[in-house]
Design an enzyme around this catalytic site. Structure first.
Site, PDB file in Angstrom:
ATOM      1  N   SER A  84       0.847  -1.191   0.000  1.00  0.00           N
ATOM      2  CA  SER A  84       0.000   0.000   0.000  1.00  0.00           C
ATOM      3  C   SER A  84       0.880   1.238   0.000  1.00  0.00           C
ATOM      4  O   SER A  84       1.919   1.271   0.670  1.00  0.00           O
ATOM      5  CB  SER A  84      -0.910   0.029   1.222  1.00  0.00           C
ATOM      6  OG  SER A  84      -1.590   1.266   1.306  1.00  0.00           O
ATOM      7  N   TYR A 118      -2.047  -0.551   9.971  1.00  0.00           N
ATOM      8  CA  TYR A 118      -2.163  -1.022   8.591  1.00  0.00           C
ATOM      9  C   TYR A 118      -0.873  -0.753   7.825  1.00  0.00           C
ATOM     10  O   TYR A 118      -0.363  -1.632   7.111  1.00  0.00           O
ATOM     11  CB  TYR A 118      -3.343  -0.336   7.909  1.00  0.00           C
ATOM     12  CG  TYR A 118      -3.568  -0.784   6.484  1.00  0.00           C
ATOM     13  CD1 TYR A 118      -4.038  -2.058   6.204  1.00  0.00           C
ATOM     14  CD2 TYR A 118      -3.330   0.077   5.411  1.00  0.00           C
ATOM     15  CE1 TYR A 118      -4.247  -2.479   4.896  1.00  0.00           C
ATOM     16  CE2 TYR A 118      -3.536  -0.328   4.108  1.00  0.00           C
ATOM     17  CZ  TYR A 118      -4.006  -1.605   3.858  1.00  0.00           C
ATOM     18  OH  TYR A 118      -4.203  -2.007   2.553  1.00  0.00           O
TER      19      TYR A 118
END
Length: 246
Positions: free
Chosen positions: A141, A154
C-alpha cells in the site's frame, strides 16, 4: 491449449475488489485460475462465472490465508486442477484503522495475522511451488509513504509485506522466479470506501495529480505486467501504482 502450455495463476482475496479485478484481467490474458477466497462463496462464484464467460478456466477454493493447512490445500487444489502454478498474486488483506493509542489489540492482532502472517504463509507455499519463469506479486500500500493518522497498524503491516518481497526475491536466486509488490494508492474498493465521508473521499481523490481515485482495473493492469514476460526483468521491487501520490 493444453494444461502444460497454459499459464496458471493463483489469486488470494479473489472474490472482491482488487483481487477480483486481477482475476478477471489474468483470465482475459489466457491464464487458468485458482481463486482463493475467505468466506463469501457467493461472491467467489460470481467471479468464477465472469472468468469462465471470458473463456478461461477457474476453480474457487475457500482458504483462510492465516491458516497454513488451508493455504497448502489451496495450492494443492491448483496443482490437481491445472498441473501446477506459474503466478501467485497475494491480494487478501484486512484494513482496520485506529490511532495507535486507542487501537484494540485484538483487532490489531487479527489484521496482522491476515496481512503479515498470511503473506508469510502464502509466499512460503509460492516459493516452494511456482514454476521457473513464474512470478509472485504481493499487494502492499502507498500509505507507507504518507503521514495518515489512524493508519499506523495497517501501514506497519504493509511495510512488512515489502520487506518480505525484497528478501524473498533474493532467496529465490537461480529459480527464474520474480517477486515484486504493487502498492496501490487510494483505490475505489469496498474496503477503502467503507466508513469514509464524502469529504474524506474527496480528499483522497485530490491527493494524486490525476485527481481521481484509482480503480481496481488500474491495479490489475500493473499486476498483469509484473506477472507476464514483459515484466520479468523487474524483480525485488515495489511498484507504487498510485497516480502520483507522494
Amino acid at each position: 491449449m493444453t494444461t502444460t502450455e497454459r499459464r496458471v495463476a493463483l489469486v488470494t482475496g479473489a472474490s472482491r475488489g482488487i483481487g477480483r479485478a486481477i482475476s478477471e484481467r489474468l483470465a482475459a490474458e489466457g491464464y487458468a485460475l485458482a481463486l482463493g477466497y475467505g468466506t463469501n462463496a457467493e461472491a467467489a462464484a460470481d467471479v468464477v462465472a465472469a472468468v469462465e464467460a471470458s473463456g478461461a478456466d477457474a476453480i474457487p477454493v475457500a482458504a483462510d490465508v492465516s491458516d497454513p493447512l488451508a493455504v497448502a490445500a489451496l495450492f494443492e487444489a491448483a496443482d490437481r486442477a491445472f498441473g501446477g502454478v506459474d503466478v501467485v498474486v497475494h491480494a487478501a488483506a484486512r484494513m482496520t484503522l485506529s490511532p495507535l493509542a486507542d487501537f484494540d489489540l485484538e483487532d490489531l492482532d487479527r489484521m496482522l495475522r491476515i496481512n503479515v502472517l498470511g503473506t508469510c504463509i502464502v509466499n512460503q507455499q509460492a516459493a516452494r511451488r511456482v514454476r521457473p519463469g513464474g512470478a509472485i506479486v504481493n499487494l502492499s500500500s502507498s500509505v507507507i509513504g504518507r503521514v495518515l493518522p489512524g493508519y499506523t497498524g495497517y501501514a506497519a503491516s504493509k511495510a512488512a509485506v515489502e520487506a518480505m518481497t525484497f528478501i524473498l526475491a533474493h532467496e529465490l536466486r537461480g529459480r527464474d522466479v520474480t517477486v515484486n509488490a504493487i502498492a496501490p494508492g487510494p483505490t475505489a474498493t469496498e474496503m477503502f470506501l467503507d466508513g469514509k465521508s464524502p469529504e474524506q473521499i474527496e480528499f483522497f481523490a485530490k491527493a494524486a495529480p490525476l485527481e481521481r481515485l484509482g480503480t481496481p482495473e488500474d491495479i490489475a493492469k500493473a499486476v498483469a505486467f509484473l506477472a507476464g514476460p514483459d515484466g520479468h526483468w523487474i524483480n525485488g521491487q515495489t511498484l507504487r501504482a498510485n497516480g502520483g501520490v507522494n
